[in-house]
Design a protein around this motif. Sequence first.
Motif, short mmCIF file in Angstrom:
data_model
loop_
_atom_site.label_atom_id
_atom_site.label_comp_id
_atom_site.label_asym_id
_atom_site.label_seq_id
_atom_site.Cartn_x
_atom_site.Cartn_y
_atom_site.Cartn_z
N ASN A 110 0.84 -1.21 0.00
CA ASN A 110 0.00 0.00 0.00
C ASN A 110 0.87 1.25 0.00
O ASN A 110 1.85 1.31 -0.73
CB ASN A 110 -1.00 -0.05 1.16
N GLY A 111 0.55 2.24 0.82
CA GLY A 111 1.30 3.48 0.83
C GLY A 111 2.72 3.35 1.35
O GLY A 111 3.55 4.24 1.16
N ALA A 112 3.03 2.22 1.98
CA ALA A 112 4.37 2.01 2.55
C ALA A 112 5.42 1.69 1.48
O ALA A 112 6.61 1.66 1.79
CB ALA A 112 4.34 0.90 3.60
N THR A 113 5.00 1.51 0.25
CA THR A 113 5.98 1.24 -0.82
C THR A 113 6.96 2.41 -0.97
O THR A 113 8.09 2.20 -1.41
CB THR A 113 5.30 0.95 -2.16
N ILE A 114 6.55 3.60 -0.56
CA ILE A 114 7.45 4.77 -0.67
C ILE A 114 8.61 4.71 0.31
O ILE A 114 9.61 5.41 0.13
CB ILE A 114 6.69 6.10 -0.51
N LEU A 115 8.49 3.86 1.34
CA LEU A 115 9.55 3.76 2.33
C LEU A 115 10.80 3.07 1.78
O LEU A 115 11.91 3.38 2.20
CB LEU A 115 9.06 2.99 3.57
N ARG A 116 10.60 2.12 0.88
CA ARG A 116 11.74 1.37 0.33
C ARG A 116 11.53 1.14 -1.17
O ARG A 116 11.33 0.01 -1.63
CB ARG A 116 11.86 0.01 1.04
N PRO A 117 11.61 2.19 -1.96
CA PRO A 117 11.43 2.03 -3.41
C PRO A 117 12.48 1.12 -4.03
O PRO A 117 12.25 0.53 -5.08
CB PRO A 117 11.53 3.46 -3.96
#
Length: 121
Positions: A110-117
């Motif tokens: 979900n939105g946590a994909t931005i934490l570890r692209p």
Amino acid sequence: MVVRGIRGATTVENNDADEILTATIDLLSEIVKNNDTDPKDIASVFITVTGDLTATFPARAIRNMEGWELVPLMCSVEIQVENSLAKCIRLMVMVNTTKEQHEIHHAYLNGATILRPDLLK
């Protein structure tokens, strides 16, 4: 055999108990599937949530999963950092394994994909 940490994170839209529990199960299921692991091999799971998630303990979801009843679980509140990702659930799954560090697959949903692209497939 060594203990390895498997990281994961996900987000929810609302501070809602059912949504938090479902997202936790989805995230843990993804980690287990991607790493071909079994609850009997799990040393512990450390769970954090951002301060805006207060409706329930995510550990409730894991405790109710078949085979996970004896796995040690702990919840905590993530440190508050300006402009950090909101409504986020993070897991640190400590697994007993023969896998090398580079064979471990972390999961960001979900939105946590931005934490570890860098980990996106």
